[in-house]
Every structure is written in C-alpha cells, then in structure tokens.
Design a protein around this motif. Structure first.
Motif, PDB file in Angstrom:
ATOM      1  N   GLY A 154       0.781  -1.225   0.000  1.00 28.16           N
ATOM      2  CA  GLY A 154       0.000   0.000   0.000  1.00 28.16           C
ATOM      3  C   GLY A 154       0.812   1.273   0.000  1.00 28.16           C
ATOM      4  O   GLY A 154       0.238   2.364  -0.067  1.00 28.16           O
ATOM      5  N   HIS A 155       2.149   1.185   0.060  1.00 26.94           N
ATOM      6  CA  HIS A 155       3.016   2.364   0.064  1.00 26.94           C
ATOM      7  C   HIS A 155       3.526   2.625  -1.357  1.00 26.94           C
ATOM      8  O   HIS A 155       4.311   1.824  -1.889  1.00 26.94           O
ATOM      9  CB  HIS A 155       4.202   2.162   1.007  1.00 26.94           C
ATOM     10  N   PRO A 156       3.130   3.712  -1.995  1.00 25.08           N
ATOM     11  CA  PRO A 156       3.590   3.983  -3.360  1.00 25.08           C
ATOM     12  C   PRO A 156       5.019   4.522  -3.374  1.00 25.08           C
ATOM     13  O   PRO A 156       5.477   5.146  -2.411  1.00 25.08           O
ATOM     14  CB  PRO A 156       2.598   5.041  -3.858  1.00 25.08           C
ATOM     15  N   TYR A 157       5.714   4.296  -4.479  1.00 24.04           N
ATOM     16  CA  TYR A 157       7.075   4.821  -4.642  1.00 24.04           C
ATOM     17  C   TYR A 157       7.369   5.029  -6.118  1.00 24.04           C
ATOM     18  O   TYR A 157       6.746   4.417  -6.990  1.00 24.04           O
ATOM     19  CB  TYR A 157       8.108   3.881  -4.009  1.00 24.04           C
ATOM     20  N   PHE A 158       8.336   5.895  -6.383  1.00 24.84           N
ATOM     21  CA  PHE A 158       8.716   6.223  -7.752  1.00 24.84           C
ATOM     22  C   PHE A 158       9.829   5.338  -8.290  1.00 24.84           C
ATOM     23  O   PHE A 158       9.795   4.917  -9.443  1.00 24.84           O
ATOM     24  CB  PHE A 158       9.180   7.679  -7.838  1.00 24.84           C
ATOM     25  N   ASN A 159      10.866   5.088  -7.503  1.00 24.07           N
ATOM     26  CA  ASN A 159      12.095   4.503  -8.024  1.00 24.07           C
ATOM     27  C   ASN A 159      12.216   3.011  -7.738  1.00 24.07           C
ATOM     28  O   ASN A 159      11.853   2.183  -8.568  1.00 24.07           O
ATOM     29  CB  ASN A 159      13.306   5.261  -7.470  1.00 24.07           C
ATOM     30  N   VAL A 160      12.730   2.663  -6.571  1.00 21.08           N
ATOM     31  CA  VAL A 160      13.025   1.263  -6.260  1.00 21.08           C
ATOM     32  C   VAL A 160      12.712   0.966  -4.796  1.00 21.08           C
ATOM     33  O   VAL A 160      12.995   1.781  -3.916  1.00 21.08           O
ATOM     34  CB  VAL A 160      14.513   0.932  -6.543  1.00 21.08           C
ATOM     35  N   ALA A 161      12.152  -0.202  -4.553  1.00 24.80           N
ATOM     36  CA  ALA A 161      11.987  -0.727  -3.196  1.00 24.80           C
ATOM     37  C   ALA A 161      12.891  -1.940  -3.049  1.00 24.80           C
ATOM     38  O   ALA A 161      13.008  -2.749  -3.967  1.00 24.80           O
ATOM     39  CB  ALA A 161      10.537  -1.113  -2.929  1.00 24.80           C
ATOM     40  N   ARG A 288      11.562 -14.180   8.848  1.00 22.55           N
ATOM     41  CA  ARG A 288      11.214 -13.179   9.865  1.00 22.55           C
ATOM     42  C   ARG A 288      11.007 -11.850   9.162  1.00 22.55           C
ATOM     43  O   ARG A 288      11.509 -11.638   8.046  1.00 22.55           O
ATOM     44  CB  ARG A 288      12.319 -13.063  10.917  1.00 22.55           C
ATOM     45  N   PRO A 289      10.250 -10.931   9.750  1.00 25.49           N
ATOM     46  CA  PRO A 289      10.001  -9.642   9.099  1.00 25.49           C
ATOM     47  C   PRO A 289      11.306  -8.891   8.811  1.00 25.49           C
ATOM     48  O   PRO A 289      12.179  -8.799   9.673  1.00 25.49           O
ATOM     49  CB  PRO A 289       9.137  -8.891  10.117  1.00 25.49           C
ATOM     50  N   ARG A 290      11.420  -8.399   7.611  1.00 24.69           N
ATOM     51  CA  ARG A 290      12.568  -7.593   7.213  1.00 24.69           C
ATOM     52  C   ARG A 290      12.075  -6.247   6.693  1.00 24.69           C
ATOM     53  O   ARG A 290      11.053  -6.173   6.006  1.00 24.69           O
ATOM     54  CB  ARG A 290      13.396  -8.292   6.126  1.00 24.69           C
ATOM     55  N   PRO A 291      12.804  -5.149   7.010  1.00 23.80           N
ATOM     56  CA  PRO A 291      12.354  -3.827   6.557  1.00 23.80           C
ATOM     57  C   PRO A 291      12.448  -3.682   5.044  1.00 23.80           C
ATOM     58  O   PRO A 291      13.288  -4.299   4.387  1.00 23.80           O
ATOM     59  CB  PRO A 291      13.316  -2.872   7.268  1.00 23.80           C
ATOM     60  N   VAL A 292      11.559  -2.868   4.501  1.00 25.19           N
ATOM     61  CA  VAL A 292      11.543  -2.552   3.074  1.00 25.19           C
ATOM     62  C   VAL A 292      11.918  -1.082   2.904  1.00 25.19           C
ATOM     63  O   VAL A 292      11.313  -0.202   3.513  1.00 25.19           O
ATOM     64  CB  VAL A 292      10.161  -2.815   2.452  1.00 25.19           C
ATOM     65  N   ASN A 293      12.930  -0.846   2.094  1.00 29.71           N
ATOM     66  CA  ASN A 293      13.417   0.502   1.805  1.00 29.71           C
ATOM     67  C   ASN A 293      12.771   0.978   0.508  1.00 29.71           C
ATOM     68  O   ASN A 293      12.973   0.382  -0.550  1.00 29.71           O
ATOM     69  CB  ASN A 293      14.940   0.466   1.676  1.00 29.71           C
ATOM     70  N   THR A 294      11.966   2.044   0.579  1.00 29.85           N
ATOM     71  CA  THR A 294      11.396   2.633  -0.626  1.00 29.85           C
ATOM     72  C   THR A 294      12.013   4.003  -0.839  1.00 29.85           C
ATOM     73  O   THR A 294      11.733   4.943  -0.095  1.00 29.85           O
ATOM     74  CB  THR A 294       9.856   2.754  -0.541  1.00 29.85           C
ATOM     75  N   ASP A 295      12.897   4.091  -1.834  1.00 31.39           N
ATOM     76  CA  ASP A 295      13.563   5.346  -2.185  1.00 31.39           C
ATOM     77  C   ASP A 295      14.221   6.020  -0.988  1.00 31.39           C
ATOM     78  O   ASP A 295      14.098   7.232  -0.780  1.00 31.39           O
ATOM     79  CB  ASP A 295      12.577   6.309  -2.851  1.00 31.39           C
ATOM     80  N   GLY A 296      14.918   5.217  -0.171  1.00 34.87           N
ATOM     81  CA  GLY A 296      15.695   5.758   0.931  1.00 34.87           C
ATOM     82  C   GLY A 296      14.990   5.826   2.260  1.00 34.87           C
ATOM     83  O   GLY A 296      15.599   6.186   3.263  1.00 34.87           O
TER      84      GLY A 296
END
Length: 323
Positions: A154-161, A288-296
């Motif tokens: 549900g989190h939009p992003y422009f570049n890369v996740a 296990r849950p790992r964080p997702v980086n969306t454009d920094g």
C-alpha cells in the motif's frame, strides 16, 4: 538469469501497450504551487532560487512553506486549497517526492521537479536537468508525461523498493550524514556494511511461479535509477508499465564489490548469481520480518506485496528522458 514474458502474458501486454496511452498537451505558461523541502540537502538555500528560476521561465510560482510537522502530501493539499493552480512543483529529493505522492494523486494535477536532494534519482531517470534554470524550463515548456508508480503493501514509490542490503544501508545512513556528505555518504556507509552482509532466505511469487532463493538483496524497480546513480536495469523506465526485479544471490561479500560496475550500468542480470526478471506484480516472503526501503525511507516490512500502478501521475519531463 533473465526471464522473458510469454506472448499474451500481462508483462508482454504491458511491454506492447506501455503507459503512454494518456493524451498529453503542450502546457501554456501557468500558475504553479511551489513546495520546497527546506530540510533537503540544498533546500533551505535554494528555495528562493527555485522560485526565481520558475518566474524567469514564465511561470507564476506561489510558494507554500509548510509548518513544522506537516507532511509533504498535506502541504500539497493545503497549498492547493488557495485555488487557481494548474501544476505543482516539488523542490527536494526522492524522499520528498515520495512523501508528496498521496497529495499529488488527490490533486490530479501534473507536477514538476526541482532537484534539490542528495541523489535525485527520479529526475535522473526522467532526464530532468539538475540545474534549477534547466529544470524550470522543463516545467514551463515540456508536455506532461504519464509516469507509473510502484507500490508495496500500500506504500507507493517512484524509483526502487529493496529488501536486504540496501534497507540496512538506509538504516545506517542517517539524514545528517546525507546532508553533510551527499553521495559520498552512501559510499562511506556501504563500505562499513558490505563486509557484514549475509544472505537470507526469501520466497518470490510471481507470474504463476514460486522461487525460493538465498539472497543479499531483492530490489523491485519502477524507475531506472536509485541509491545515487545505481541502475535497476538498463531497460527500465518509469513509464513502461513494468516492474524490474533483481535478486543478488552472491555467497561472498567480495562478489558484491565486483558487481558494482554492473549495478551502476544496470547489467547485473548477466551474472549467473543474479536473478533478474520483469513483471507487474510480486509477493516476497521471508522467515522473519525484514524492513523494506522505498527510495531511501523504511516504510514497511515483509511479507511484501508489490504491484504496479501504470500511468498514475503526470510529470513535466523531456519527451525522451533517462540516462
């Protein structure tokens, strides 16, 4: 290992149709709402220069300086409430642009970019000049182009996740270091982290298949560039109706160092220990849950469901952008 889409598949259809079905017209000089992130690397000292550049390009630009604590999306909505605007201009970096997405979606107006951040990867992907005068000319004279959005949980992003190495890098690369050291901050933080990188197990579900992998990083790109000039794929474009995915399935940290020139060019998919494919949707699971980086920015955790939102916004950019 590059996977080609089957004829008639969603990927093949997207490749044929792209996201360019929105009719665009050359804009007349108009009235722009200007929102500058004064916390971006060069935001505070460039805010007045951005407004001046827009005025010299023939646009009436009215700045809205959001109060402390107001999100960029809220600033877009609040600023537009004054009425009479035909475009929104965001001054900042990729994080600022990402934060503005909900407001831009609600507004439905084309937007322009004044690149004032550390990496400015979306501007680079679209071929927008980094100089303020050049960026202002694009906003004043270019036709608005459709641009896709990626979305994860549900989190939009422009570049890369990304999940893995680059998410850990985002954790270590503090905002103050980015502002002080710029692109050098990415390199300094990466050098300290690369030797500690360890593979993890992930399950990739896409296009009717399930793949279990040992990887250091999985990246899902909507745009072309990320991380200060790295390239998700040499074929990627932010308006092609596709997500470009790669998984770094290297066993030793020194292989990651050896990969760097390919990662910058977007040709890492030619390595035997890099899995690369194009798709329109992906589910990624980890033990296990790992964080997702969306454009920094760290925005969510695994399990992660990725999808594409084709032609979701319109941006003022050169007709043939990207480097």
């Amino acid at each position: 290992m590059s996977l080609q889409p089957a004829a008639g598949s969603a990927v093949a259809t997207a490749q044929q149709a792209g996201a360019g079905t929105i009719e665009t017209k050359l804009p007349a000089a108009g009235r722009a709402l200007l929102i500058v992130n004064r916390h971006a690397r060069s935001g505070a000292e460039q805010a007045d220069a951005a407004a001046k550049a827009l005025a010299e390009a023939g646009l009436e630009a009215q700045a809205f300086d959001p109060p402390e604590g107001m999100s960029c999306a809220e600033a877009v909505s609040t600023g537009l409430a004054q009425g009479g605007f035909d475009r929104v201009v965001i001054g900042g970096g990729d994080g600022t642009l990402n934060a503005a997405i909900p407001g831009l979606l609600e507004a439905g107006l084309p937007f322009g970019i004044m690149p004032l951040g550390t990496a400015n990867d979306l501007a680079r992907s679209l071929g927008i000049p980094f100089e303020l005068d050049g960026a202002a000319q694009v906003i004043a004279t270019a036709a608005p182009r459709p641009v896709d959005l990626g979305e994860v949980n549900g989190h939009p992003y422009f570049n890369v996740a990304s999940i893995g190495f680059s998410a850990e890098l985002a954790t270590e690369l503090k905002a103050e270091a980015k502002k002080r050291w710029g692109k050098l901050g990415y390199g300094v933080a990466a050098l300290g982290l690369v030797r500690r990188a360890r593979p993890f197990t992930a399950t990739l579900i896409h296009d009717g298949r399930t793949e279990r992998v040992r990887t250091i990083q999985v990246s899902v790109g909507n745009g072309r560039h990320y991380g200060g000039g790295m390239t998700v794929s040499e074929e990627a474009r932010p308006d092609d109706g596709l997500l470009d995915v790669y998984s770094l399935e290297v066993r030793h940290w020194w292989r990651l160092v050896a990969l760097l020139p390919w990662l910058r060019r977007g040709t890492q998919g030619s390595w035997r220990d890099v899995r690369a494919f194009r798709t329109t949707g992906l589910e990624l699971r980890t033990r296990r849950p790992r964080p997702v980086n969306t454009d920094g920015e760290l925005t969510t955790h695994t399990p992660a469901v990725f999808r594409l939102r084709p032609a979701a916004l319109r941006v003022f950019a050169p007709a043939e952008g990207g480097t």
